[in-house]
Design an enzyme around this catalytic site. Structure first.
Site, PDB file in Angstrom:
ATOM      1  N   GLY A 119      36.260 -48.695 -16.218  1.00 46.63           N
ATOM      2  CA  GLY A 119      37.660 -48.140 -16.503  1.00 46.63           C
ATOM      3  C   GLY A 119      37.963 -47.134 -15.284  1.00 46.63           C
ATOM      4  CG  ASP A 174      29.549 -43.701 -19.056  1.00 40.70           C
ATOM      5  OD1 ASP A 174      29.316 -43.648 -20.153  1.00 40.70           O
ATOM      6  OD2 ASP A 174      30.782 -44.069 -18.597  1.00 40.70           O
ATOM      7  CG  ASP A 206      26.365 -36.991 -25.543  1.00 37.71           C
ATOM      8  OD1 ASP A 206      27.445 -36.816 -25.494  1.00 37.71           O
ATOM      9  OD2 ASP A 206      25.704 -37.026 -26.768  1.00 37.71           O
ATOM     10  CB  VAL A 207      30.487 -35.223 -21.595  1.00 40.68           C
ATOM     11  CG1 VAL A 207      30.316 -35.762 -20.528  1.00 40.68           C
ATOM     12  CG2 VAL A 207      31.327 -35.726 -22.805  1.00 40.68           C
ATOM     13  CG  ASN A 243      37.217 -40.580 -16.738  1.00 41.91           C
ATOM     14  OD1 ASN A 243      38.657 -41.046 -16.958  1.00 41.91           O
ATOM     15  ND2 ASN A 243      36.328 -41.512 -17.264  1.00 41.91           N
ATOM     16  CE1 TYR A 268      42.306 -40.473 -26.321  1.00 42.82           C
ATOM     17  CE2 TYR A 268      44.561 -40.525 -26.415  1.00 42.82           C
ATOM     18  CZ  TYR A 268      43.308 -40.757 -25.472  1.00 42.82           C
ATOM     19  OH  TYR A 268      43.411 -40.922 -24.377  1.00 42.82           O
ATOM     20  N   PRO A 281      47.224 -40.104 -17.897  1.00 36.37           N
ATOM     21  CG  PRO A 281      45.147 -41.240 -17.734  1.00 36.37           C
ATOM     22  CD  PRO A 281      45.910 -39.807 -18.295  1.00 36.37           C
TER      23      PRO A 281
HETATM   24  P1  NAD Z   1      36.866 -46.617 -21.470  1.00 36.20           P
HETATM   25  O1  NAD Z   1      36.417 -46.512 -22.817  1.00 36.20           O
HETATM   26  O2  NAD Z   1      36.908 -47.572 -20.525  1.00 36.20           O
HETATM   27  O3  NAD Z   1      35.928 -45.317 -20.565  1.00 36.20           O
HETATM   28  C1  NAD Z   1      35.459 -44.227 -21.205  1.00 36.20           C
HETATM   29  C2  NAD Z   1      34.116 -44.219 -20.529  1.00 36.20           C
HETATM   30  O4  NAD Z   1      33.632 -42.661 -21.394  1.00 36.20           O
HETATM   31  C3  NAD Z   1      33.161 -44.934 -21.271  1.00 36.20           C
HETATM   32  O5  NAD Z   1      32.367 -45.325 -20.024  1.00 36.20           O
HETATM   33  C4  NAD Z   1      32.288 -44.238 -22.093  1.00 36.20           C
HETATM   34  O6  NAD Z   1      30.851 -44.920 -22.109  1.00 36.20           O
HETATM   35  C5  NAD Z   1      32.254 -42.888 -21.801  1.00 36.20           C
HETATM   36  N1  NAD Z   1      31.962 -41.870 -22.774  1.00 36.20           N
HETATM   37  C6  NAD Z   1      32.150 -41.830 -24.067  1.00 36.20           C
HETATM   38  N2  NAD Z   1      31.516 -40.943 -24.692  1.00 36.20           N
HETATM   39  C7  NAD Z   1      30.852 -40.233 -23.769  1.00 36.20           C
HETATM   40  C8  NAD Z   1      29.932 -39.261 -23.849  1.00 36.20           C
HETATM   41  N3  NAD Z   1      29.871 -38.567 -25.058  1.00 36.20           N
HETATM   42  N4  NAD Z   1      29.133 -38.735 -22.557  1.00 36.20           N
HETATM   43  C9  NAD Z   1      29.509 -39.498 -21.631  1.00 36.20           C
HETATM   44  N5  NAD Z   1      30.245 -40.410 -21.384  1.00 36.20           N
HETATM   45  C10 NAD Z   1      30.868 -40.944 -22.556  1.00 36.20           C
HETATM   46  O7  NAD Z   1      38.276 -45.773 -21.391  1.00 36.20           O
HETATM   47  P2  NAD Z   1      39.254 -45.358 -20.141  1.00 36.20           P
HETATM   48  O8  NAD Z   1      40.518 -45.856 -20.497  1.00 36.20           O
HETATM   49  O9  NAD Z   1      38.915 -45.397 -18.866  1.00 36.20           O
HETATM   50  O10 NAD Z   1      39.467 -43.785 -20.267  1.00 36.20           O
HETATM   51  C11 NAD Z   1      38.787 -42.848 -19.407  1.00 36.20           C
HETATM   52  C12 NAD Z   1      39.466 -41.371 -19.893  1.00 36.20           C
HETATM   53  O11 NAD Z   1      41.101 -41.698 -19.612  1.00 36.20           O
HETATM   54  C13 NAD Z   1      39.528 -40.903 -21.429  1.00 36.20           C
HETATM   55  O12 NAD Z   1      39.502 -39.435 -21.337  1.00 36.20           O
HETATM   56  C14 NAD Z   1      40.617 -41.577 -21.899  1.00 36.20           C
HETATM   57  O13 NAD Z   1      40.977 -40.697 -22.904  1.00 36.20           O
HETATM   58  C15 NAD Z   1      41.858 -41.278 -21.014  1.00 36.20           C
HETATM   59  N6  NAD Z   1      43.075 -42.226 -21.059  1.00 36.20           N
HETATM   60  C16 NAD Z   1      43.067 -43.388 -20.979  1.00 36.20           C
HETATM   61  C17 NAD Z   1      44.245 -44.185 -21.065  1.00 36.20           C
HETATM   62  C18 NAD Z   1      44.344 -45.516 -21.418  1.00 36.20           C
HETATM   63  O14 NAD Z   1      45.426 -46.182 -21.398  1.00 36.20           O
HETATM   64  N7  NAD Z   1      43.184 -46.582 -21.017  1.00 36.20           N
HETATM   65  C19 NAD Z   1      45.331 -43.520 -21.405  1.00 36.20           C
HETATM   66  C20 NAD Z   1      45.418 -41.847 -21.303  1.00 36.20           C
HETATM   67  C21 NAD Z   1      44.123 -41.205 -21.191  1.00 36.20           C
END
Ligand code: NAD
Length: 276
Positions: free
Chosen positions: A16, A36, A78-79, A105, A169, A199
């Site tokens: 992502g 991750d 694990d953050v 992220n 959220y 985003p």
């Molecule tokens: P995604 O689910 O594809 O990626 C999120 C990643 O975070 C995953 O690889 C997951 O394994 C990792 N993760 C989750 N919990 C974790 C932890 N405890 N420790 C370490 N890693 C962990 O989603 P994405 O859309 O790529 O999201 C990335 C960021 O962007 C997030 O913060 C999300 O809230 C934000 N965001 C996404 C969108 C969207 O439309 N996709 C919109 C606004 C904000």
């Protein structure tokens, strides 16, 4: 800040938006730590409402960067766990001799009516989306202080406006923006800049494995597949009528890295969906 030769940690980098940001920094000549859950997902995330990244995805993300001539190592984190964050930062500094940029992220989402939203889900969303930024920043700041570094937090348009059924959220992303501003004001004396990216609607697992599966959203748009639902959201709500991509967010991260006179902002990248 010049990007070439700098060391950057990106959390949630297995896929992502995080993967897109990690790839962009590597293309610009940075040394990248892709972090991750990996095998920690079994303990920390396998009971979540959709799949979080597996070890194989993290390794694939790092390998893809190295195969294209970039420099990347993968480290599990694990953050939401203090010791794990400390371990990530220490191993990154040991591998590359310092730390210049931290991209917070990693994030998760769960949706549903506030009236019966599970307390455990509320706590997990905050543990990753808010405490994760706090713990990672705490671990990184002593190293960034020596270099005049940068922290970029990935917040959301949901940190600027409330949306129904997204209480936990939205609250977590508003908190991420508050933390960004507070740290920016506090760390300016060390020449550490802190900014956020907000985003809009990005074509990742967060949408395809969760948000687009919502029956309520499918009914609202008269759709029945996740692809059609996501496309309808874009058509109906985004003025530029195009989805956002990990690459869009990576461009924003590169801009914020070079923008030496910018701190404390929350840069919205949403095709006009949110204009603040
Ligand atoms: P995604 O689910 O594809 O990626 C999120 C990643 O975070 C995953 O690889 C997951 O394994 C990792 N993760 C989750 N919990 C974790 C932890 N405890 N420790 C370490 N890693 C962990 O989603 P994405 O859309 O790529 O999201 C990335 C960021 O962007 C997030 O913060 C999300 O809230 C934000 N965001 C996404 C969108 C969207 O439309 N996709 C919109 C606004 C904000």
């Amino acid at each position: 800040m010049l990007i070439k030769g700098k060391t950057v940690i990106v959390t949630g980098a297995a896929r992502g938006i995080g993967r897109g940001i990690a790839e962009a920094f590597a293309r610009e000549g940075a040394r990248v730590v892709a972090a991750d859950l990996g095998s920690l997902a079994v303990e920390a995330g396998s009971d979540w409402h959709y799949s979080l990244s597996a070890k194989s995805e993290l390794e694939a993300a790092a390998s893809a960067i190295n195969e294209r001539g970039g420099t990347c190592i993968a480290i599990e984190v694990d953050v939401s766990d203090r010791a794990s964050c400390q371990n990530l930062v220490e191993n990154s500094v040991e591998a590359f001799g310092g730390l210049d940029i931290l991209v917070n992220n990693a994030g998760i989402i769960q949706t549903g009516p506030i009236v019966n939203f599970a307390e455990s889900d509320w706590e997990r969303v905050f543990a990753v989306n808010v405490k994760g930024i706090f713990l990672m920043s705490q671990a990184a700041i002593p190293h960034l202080t020596q270099n005049g570094g940068l922290i970029i937090n990935i917040a959301s348009v949901a940190g600027k406006r409330g949306f129904p059924y997204m209480g936990a959220y939205c609250a977590s992303k508003f908190a991420a923006i508050g933390l960004t501003q507070s740290m920016a004001a506090e760390l300016a004396e060390f020449s550490i800049r802190v900014n956020a990216i907000c985003p809009g609607n990005v074509d990742t697992s967060m949408w395809f494995d969760h948000l687009s599966k919502s029956k309520r959203r499918q009914q609202e748009h008269g759709t029945d597949t996740v692809e059609d639902t996501f496309a309808a959201v874009i058509q109906d709500h985004v003025p530029l009528r195009r989805e956002q991509t990990p690459r869009d967010m990576a461009e924003a991260a590169l801009y914020l890295t070079r923008a030496d006179n910018v701190t404390g902002i929350s840069l919205t990248i949403s095709g006009g969906f949110e204009m603040n």
